[in-house]
Design a protein around this motif. Structure first.
Motif, short mmCIF file in Angstrom:
data_model
loop_
_atom_site.label_atom_id
_atom_site.label_comp_id
_atom_site.label_asym_id
_atom_site.label_seq_id
_atom_site.Cartn_x
_atom_site.Cartn_y
_atom_site.Cartn_z
N VAL A 168 29.17 54.58 33.75
CA VAL A 168 29.78 54.25 35.04
C VAL A 168 29.26 55.21 36.12
CG1 VAL A 168 31.93 54.19 36.33
CG2 VAL A 168 31.83 53.22 34.03
N SER A 169 29.15 56.49 35.78
CA SER A 169 28.66 57.47 36.76
C SER A 169 27.24 57.16 37.20
CB SER A 169 28.73 58.88 36.17
OG SER A 169 30.05 59.26 35.92
N LEU A 170 26.37 56.84 36.24
CA LEU A 170 25.00 56.54 36.59
C LEU A 170 24.92 55.27 37.44
CD1 LEU A 170 23.18 57.32 33.24
CD2 LEU A 170 22.97 58.57 35.38
N ALA A 171 25.62 54.22 37.00
CA ALA A 171 25.56 52.96 37.73
C ALA A 171 26.19 53.07 39.10
CB ALA A 171 26.23 51.86 36.92
N ALA A 172 27.20 53.92 39.23
CA ALA A 172 27.90 54.05 40.51
C ALA A 172 27.16 54.94 41.50
CB ALA A 172 29.31 54.58 40.28
N HIS A 173 26.35 55.87 41.01
CA HIS A 173 25.76 56.88 41.90
C HIS A 173 24.25 56.89 41.93
CE1 HIS A 173 29.75 58.48 42.58
NE2 HIS A 173 29.93 58.62 41.28
N ALA A 174 23.58 56.29 40.96
CA ALA A 174 22.12 56.31 40.97
C ALA A 174 21.60 55.56 42.19
CB ALA A 174 21.56 55.69 39.69
N PRO A 175 20.57 56.08 42.87
CA PRO A 175 20.03 55.42 44.05
C PRO A 175 19.05 54.30 43.72
CG PRO A 175 18.85 57.45 43.67
CD PRO A 175 19.92 57.39 42.61
N CYS A 176 19.05 53.86 42.48
CA CYS A 176 18.14 52.79 42.05
C CYS A 176 18.85 51.94 41.02
CB CYS A 176 16.85 53.37 41.47
SG CYS A 176 17.10 54.39 40.00
N PRO A 177 18.34 50.75 40.71
CA PRO A 177 18.96 49.94 39.67
C PRO A 177 19.00 50.67 38.32
CG PRO A 177 17.43 48.62 40.96
CD PRO A 177 17.24 50.05 41.39
N VAL A 178 20.05 50.43 37.58
CA VAL A 178 20.22 51.01 36.24
C VAL A 178 20.21 49.87 35.23
CG1 VAL A 178 21.78 52.30 34.71
CG2 VAL A 178 21.56 52.95 37.12
N VAL A 179 19.33 49.97 34.23
CA VAL A 179 19.22 48.94 33.20
C VAL A 179 19.58 49.53 31.85
CG1 VAL A 179 17.70 47.30 32.03
CG2 VAL A 179 17.39 47.76 34.47
N VAL A 180 20.51 48.88 31.16
CA VAL A 180 20.84 49.24 29.78
C VAL A 180 20.24 48.18 28.88
CG1 VAL A 180 22.70 49.58 28.11
CG2 VAL A 180 22.95 50.44 30.45
N VAL A 181 19.31 48.60 28.02
CA VAL A 181 18.57 47.66 27.18
C VAL A 181 19.33 47.42 25.88
CG1 VAL A 181 16.42 47.32 25.89
CG2 VAL A 181 16.37 48.32 28.18
N ARG A 182 19.61 46.15 25.62
CA ARG A 182 20.39 45.76 24.46
C ARG A 182 19.71 44.60 23.73
NH1 ARG A 182 25.31 47.48 23.82
NH2 ARG A 182 25.70 45.71 22.48
N GLY A 183 20.02 44.46 22.44
CA GLY A 183 19.64 43.30 21.66
C GLY A 183 20.88 42.69 21.06
N ARG A 184 20.71 41.71 20.21
CA ARG A 184 21.87 41.05 19.61
C ARG A 184 22.67 42.01 18.73
NH1 ARG A 184 22.48 35.65 19.92
NH2 ARG A 184 20.81 34.47 20.92
N ARG A 185 21.97 42.87 18.01
CA ARG A 185 22.62 43.89 17.20
C ARG A 185 22.21 45.27 17.71
NH1 ARG A 185 20.84 41.58 11.38
NH2 ARG A 185 18.87 41.61 12.55
N PRO A 186 22.96 46.31 17.34
CA PRO A 186 22.75 47.63 17.96
C PRO A 186 21.31 48.12 17.98
CG PRO A 186 24.75 47.65 16.66
CD PRO A 186 24.12 46.32 16.43
N ASP A 187 20.56 47.95 16.90
CA ASP A 187 19.21 48.49 16.86
C ASP A 187 18.13 47.42 17.03
OD1 ASP A 187 20.04 51.12 16.56
OD2 ASP A 187 20.18 50.96 14.39
N ASP A 188 18.53 46.21 17.40
CA ASP A 188 17.55 45.15 17.63
C ASP A 188 16.80 45.38 18.93
OD1 ASP A 188 18.29 43.85 15.36
OD2 ASP A 188 19.29 42.16 16.34
N PRO A 189 15.54 44.93 19.00
CA PRO A 189 14.83 44.97 20.28
C PRO A 189 15.42 43.94 21.23
CG PRO A 189 13.53 43.79 18.65
CD PRO A 189 14.71 44.39 17.91
N PRO A 190 15.22 44.09 22.52
CA PRO A 190 15.75 43.11 23.49
C PRO A 190 15.01 41.79 23.34
CG PRO A 190 14.29 44.64 24.58
CD PRO A 190 14.47 45.17 23.19
N PRO A 191 15.64 40.69 23.72
CA PRO A 191 14.97 39.38 23.62
C PRO A 191 13.77 39.30 24.55
CG PRO A 191 17.03 39.20 24.84
CD PRO A 191 17.01 40.57 24.25
N ALA A 192 12.76 38.55 24.10
CA ALA A 192 11.52 38.40 24.88
C ALA A 192 11.42 37.04 25.53
CB ALA A 192 10.31 38.66 23.99
N ALA A 193 12.46 36.24 25.43
CA ALA A 193 12.44 34.90 26.02
C ALA A 193 13.81 34.61 26.63
CB ALA A 193 12.10 33.85 24.96
#
Length: 297
Positions: free
Chosen positions: A129-154
């Motif tokens: 919340v602190s980063l997203a609320a105060h960072a002067p740029c977009p904040v991206v959290v990379v997720r996949g379907r399961r905790p250690d999965d890579p993010p979807p490519a499509a």
């Protein structure tokens, strides 16, 4: 070009698989934008009640572990993006403060959805919340379907819209990402029994009328972006329901969900309440949070 003028994409890493996926995701953005990928790991050394020699050994151990985490992330990036220009930084300090200082010159900051070491519990409590609320740029959290999965490519890029200035900045970022990734954009607007002013809708209000009004507002908001990106396919989704549930359901088949840092109506409090926490913790794809004053490419 001086270092101050260099375009920078920032990735917070910590040696976890999630952070490595985030670094690779960030590298794609950096290569596409012609930017430097800056890999940063923060670490905090505890203050043991021991001699100075022991303290030095502990500090060196924490730093060595952090350096290994950055090296692992760099190797993962180069295996996928060998042309990426990479900087490495290992910093003694709290993760929020370190990243906030680092992202002052960044175009976007990218994080994994969970981690080890300096970024353990990144999405638990106030850190995200602190980063997203105060960072002067977009904040991206990379997720996949399961905790250690890579993010979807499509899949499409989703953006939550409510007509507010914040959602308009999110819309611009989402359009740019969709175009860059060669995919469609889905503009999502939800409505329910609560009006944008926070009041209950009048008895007898017809759902089709509320939906039609929402569709008109979305079309008006999209008009300048359709003109700016004439080749971008933009689908409009206007549904009755809660924003987080809708975005989570649609996000199961998406590659990125984009939201503003604040809003009104269905997306009010996106960063401060349970809605944002649910998206960040449960989304099946990366989530980008865009502040209204955050720069874009």
């Amino acid at each position: 070009m001086s270092r101050r003028d260099e375009r920078v994409v920032l990735a917070g890493v910590d040696g976890s698989a999630s952070a490595r996926h985030a670094a690779v995701w960030a590298a794609e953005v950096a290569v596409r934008r012609g930017a430097v990928l800056r890999l940063v790991q923060a670490y905090v050394v505890p203050s043991p009640e021991v001699s100075g020699v022991a303290v030095t050994a502990v500090r060196e151990g924490f730093r060595s572990r952090a350096e290994s985490g950055v090296a692992e992330a760099e190797n993962a990036v180069l295996a996928k993006w060998p042309s990426a220009r990479i900087e490495r930084a290992v910093v003694d300090g709290g993760r929020v403060g370190v990243l906030l200082r680092e992202c002052a010159n960044a175009e976007v900051v990218v994080l994994g959805s969970r981690g080890l070491g300096g970024f353990t519990g990144l999405l638990i409590g106030s850190t995200a919340v602190s980063l997203a609320a105060h960072a002067p740029c977009p904040v991206v959290v990379v997720r996949g379907r399961r905790p250690d999965d890579p993010p979807p490519a499509a899949g499409p890029v989703l953006v939550g819209l409510d007509g507010s200035p914040d959602s308009n900045d999110a819309l611009g970022y989402a359009c740019e990402e969709a175009v860059a990734r060669g995919t469609a954009l889905a503009a999502v607007h939800t409505w329910n029994e609560i009006t944008p002013e926070g009041k209950l809708r009048a008895p007898g209000t017809r759902p089709q009328d509320v939906a039609a009004t929402g569709r008109r507002r979305v079309d008006e908001q999209l008009a300048p972006w359709r003109e700016k990106f004439p080749d971008l396919t933009i689908d409009v989704v206007v549904v009755q329901g809660r924003p987080v549930r809708t975005l989570l359901e649609l996000g199961a088949d998406a590659r990125l969900v984009v939201v503003g840092s604040r809003g009104r109506g269905g997306f009010t409090g996106m960063l401060l309440g349970s809605t944002s926490q649910a998206l960040l913790v449960h989304s099946a794809c990366p989530v980008a949070v865009v502040r209204p004053d955050g720069p874009r490419s």
